[in-house]
Each structure stands twice: as structure tokens, then as C-alpha cells.
Design an enzyme around this catalytic site. Structure first.
Site, PDB file in Angstrom:
ATOM      1  CE  LYS A 149      -2.344  -0.848   3.795  1.00  0.00           C
ATOM      2  NZ  LYS A 149      -1.893  -2.190   4.276  1.00  0.00           N
ATOM      3  NE  ARG A 158      -4.255  -1.593   9.925  1.00  0.00           N
ATOM      4  CZ  ARG A 158      -3.258  -1.038   9.244  1.00  0.00           C
ATOM      5  NH1 ARG A 158      -3.307   0.200   8.866  1.00  0.00           N
ATOM      6  NH2 ARG A 158      -2.195  -1.752   8.968  1.00  0.00           N
ATOM      7  NE  ARG A 190       7.872  -3.622   5.785  1.00  0.00           N
ATOM      8  CZ  ARG A 190       6.579  -3.322   5.680  1.00  0.00           C
ATOM      9  NH1 ARG A 190       6.105  -2.790   4.576  1.00  0.00           N
ATOM     10  NH2 ARG A 190       5.750  -3.552   6.669  1.00  0.00           N
ATOM     11  NE  ARG A 218       6.436  -0.796  10.087  1.00  0.00           N
ATOM     12  CZ  ARG A 218       5.352  -0.911   9.342  1.00  0.00           C
ATOM     13  NH1 ARG A 218       5.350  -0.483   8.105  1.00  0.00           N
ATOM     14  NH2 ARG A 218       4.271  -1.454   9.854  1.00  0.00           N
ATOM     15  NE  ARG A 243       2.074  -5.181  11.077  1.00  0.00           N
ATOM     16  CZ  ARG A 243       3.173  -5.112  10.318  1.00  0.00           C
ATOM     17  NH1 ARG A 243       4.262  -5.760  10.677  1.00  0.00           N
ATOM     18  NH2 ARG A 243       3.166  -4.429   9.206  1.00  0.00           N
TER      19      ARG A 243
HETATM   20  P1  ADP Z   1       0.993  -2.283   7.611  1.00  0.00           P
HETATM   21  O1  ADP Z   1       0.123  -1.860   6.484  1.00  0.00           O
HETATM   22  O2  ADP Z   1       2.332  -2.802   7.162  1.00  0.00           O
HETATM   23  O3  ADP Z   1       0.319  -3.171   8.593  1.00  0.00           O
HETATM   24  P2  ADP Z   1       0.829   0.397   8.756  1.00  0.00           P
HETATM   25  O4  ADP Z   1       2.028   1.241   8.655  1.00  0.00           O
HETATM   26  O5  ADP Z   1      -0.335   0.737   7.898  1.00  0.00           O
HETATM   27  O6  ADP Z   1       1.352  -1.071   8.509  1.00  0.00           O
HETATM   28  O7  ADP Z   1       0.307   0.338  10.279  1.00  0.00           O
HETATM   29  C1  ADP Z   1       1.154   0.005  11.346  1.00  0.00           C
HETATM   30  C2  ADP Z   1       0.374  -0.083  12.648  1.00  0.00           C
HETATM   31  O8  ADP Z   1      -0.256   1.180  12.927  1.00  0.00           O
HETATM   32  C3  ADP Z   1      -0.772  -1.086  12.685  1.00  0.00           C
HETATM   33  O9  ADP Z   1      -0.333  -2.394  12.960  1.00  0.00           O
HETATM   34  C4  ADP Z   1      -1.647  -0.503  13.799  1.00  0.00           C
HETATM   35  O10 ADP Z   1      -1.122  -0.779  15.065  1.00  0.00           O
HETATM   36  C5  ADP Z   1      -1.519   0.995  13.574  1.00  0.00           C
HETATM   37  N1  ADP Z   1      -2.596   1.537  12.714  1.00  0.00           N
HETATM   38  C6  ADP Z   1      -2.432   2.117  11.481  1.00  0.00           C
HETATM   39  N2  ADP Z   1      -3.615   2.501  10.970  1.00  0.00           N
HETATM   40  C7  ADP Z   1      -4.562   2.160  11.889  1.00  0.00           C
HETATM   41  C8  ADP Z   1      -5.980   2.267  11.942  1.00  0.00           C
HETATM   42  N3  ADP Z   1      -6.689   2.821  10.943  1.00  0.00           N
HETATM   43  N4  ADP Z   1      -6.614   1.786  13.045  1.00  0.00           N
HETATM   44  C9  ADP Z   1      -5.941   1.238  14.045  1.00  0.00           C
HETATM   45  N5  ADP Z   1      -4.609   1.092  14.065  1.00  0.00           N
HETATM   46  C10 ADP Z   1      -3.912   1.540  13.006  1.00  0.00           C
END
Ligand code: ADP
Length: 188
Positions: free
Chosen positions: A14, A89, A128, A136, A147
Site C-alpha cells: 500500500k 481498518r 523487509r 520498525r 498483524r
Molecule cells: P501495515 O500496512 O504494514 O500493517 P501500517 O504502517 O499501515 O502497517 O500500520 C502500522 C500499525 O499502525 C498497525 O499495525 C496498527 O497498530 C496501527 N494503525 C495504522 N492505521 C490504523 C488504523 N486505521 N486503526 C488502528 N490502528 C492503526
């Protein structure tokens, strides 16, 4: 111009697709993961609370996320259109977004869903992690699996929400990055 949601499980690409689309169409990219990580880096009070949640692979609460996104979308730099990467999400977040947009006479034009194979994704995340030297805290194989489970339980119900509205575009996220980009652009 256009308001787009980029949707897909962790490691689906994404981030890459979001920044390419943002450059090409001049849309403001709103990546919740990046916003949360910079909040953690700032060591603010909120950042300290978020740190452990992010590292665990769990989701941040809907209330915090909804407030964050509402204030971003209302900002002037989103007037020409925006791309949401990482939001909504959960179904609660999707419903809050619907209500917020309706109240301001805006709407989501497209939801790009990156369809992927779960096993390959967990490997991608582990790769990664190795490449970035663990930059990270949530890029380990164990947390990646967590996740993925969180995605299946809490995030995947968002897909039918947009499928029913007839605005989702499914793209094969297992193709190479350039093919994925080309397919998204074709579909838009
Ligand atoms: P990825 O797409 O690789 O899982 P992101 O960078 O999008 O990683 O998100 C990392 C973390 O940030 C998630 O695992 C969660 O803890 C938090 N997060 C991001 N966006 C949201 C959301 N919309 N609602 C709840 N938690 C979120």
C-alpha cells in the site's frame, strides 16, 4: 479531484502504490502508519501510549484514529483529493468515515483492494525487516503473523462494506510493483 482508499493486508504494498498514485494524480497521501510512527518518534504523551500498541501488532483505538483522520481530511491540502493508506481498518472506522464525508458533502470515489496471498506476505514482511535492520518494531515474523490475524478478524469486513457500494476495485497485489501500479491506473 478524487478521494481514494487503498486497502489491503500488512505488507501488501500500500505504501509504495500510495506514494506513486499521490505523485501521479497530485492527491494528498494520508498514511496512518507513518503518522503514528512519527507521533511515537516525537515522544509526545500520545506517542508514548502508541508505542507499545504498534510494537504488539494490535490496532490503535477507533476513537484515536477517527479523530486523527477527521482533522487530516478537513485540512486545506486535502481539498483536491486524498488517498487513505491504512484507514479505515475496522467497520466502525468505515462507518465514521461515511458519516464524516456525508456531513461535508464529500465522498470516496474508489476503494482499491490489493488481493494477496497471506503466506507470501508474512515472508515479505520478514524480508523487509532484514533489509531495514529492524527499523520498525512490528516487522518481525511473529508480529507479522499477529498483524495478519488482526487484519483477518477486524479489517477484512471492511471489504464487503465497499463492495456493496459498488466502488471497490480489486487488483492482484501479488504481481510485481510496476504491474500493480499499471493495473490500478487502468482501473481508475
Ligand atoms: P501495515 O500496512 O504494514 O500493517 P501500517 O504502517 O499501515 O502497517 O500500520 C502500522 C500499525 O499502525 C498497525 O499495525 C496498527 O497498530 C496501527 N494503525 C495504522 N492505521 C490504523 C488504523 N486505521 N486503526 C488502528 N490502528 C492503526
Amino acid at each position: 479531484m478524487k478521494n481514494i482508499i487503498l486497502f489491503g493486508p500488512p505488507g501488501a504494498g500500500k505504501g509504495t502504490q500510495g506514494s506513486r498514485l499521490s505523485d501521479k494524480y497530485g492527491l494528498k497521501l494520508l498514511s496512518t502508519g507513518d503518522m503514528l510512527r512519527s507521533e511515537v518518534a516525537s515522544e509526545s504523551e500520545l506517542g508514548l501510549k502508541l508505542k507499545d500498541i504498534l510494537a504488539s501488532g494490535a490496532l490503535v483505538s477507533d476513537d484515536i484514529m477517527i479523530d486523527l483522520i477527521i482533522s487530516c481530511i478537513s485540512a486545506p491540502d486535502c481539498e483536491e483529493g486524498f488517498i487513505l493508506d491504512g484507514f479505515p481498518r475496522t467497520l466502525v472506522q468505515a462507518q465514521a468515515l461515511d458519516a464524516m464525508l456525508a456531513a461535508t458533502n464529500k465522498e470516496i470515489d474508489h476503494v482499491i483492494v490489493l488481493d494477496v496471498d497471506e503466506k507470501t506476505l508474512i515472508e515479505r514482511i520478514a524480508t523487509r525487516a532484514a533489509e531495514t535492520g529492524g527499523a520498525r518494531s512490528d516487522d518481525t515474523k511473529e508480529i507479522a503473523a499477529k498483524r495478519m490475524q488482526v487484519y483477518k478478524d477486524q479489517s477484512s469486513p471492511v471489504i464487503p462494506h465497499y463492495d456493496t457500494k459498488g466502488i471497490s476495485i480489486h487488483v492482484n497485489g501479488m504481481d510485481d510493483m510496476d504491474t500493480v501500479t499499471a493495473n490500478i491506473e487502468k482501473a481508475l
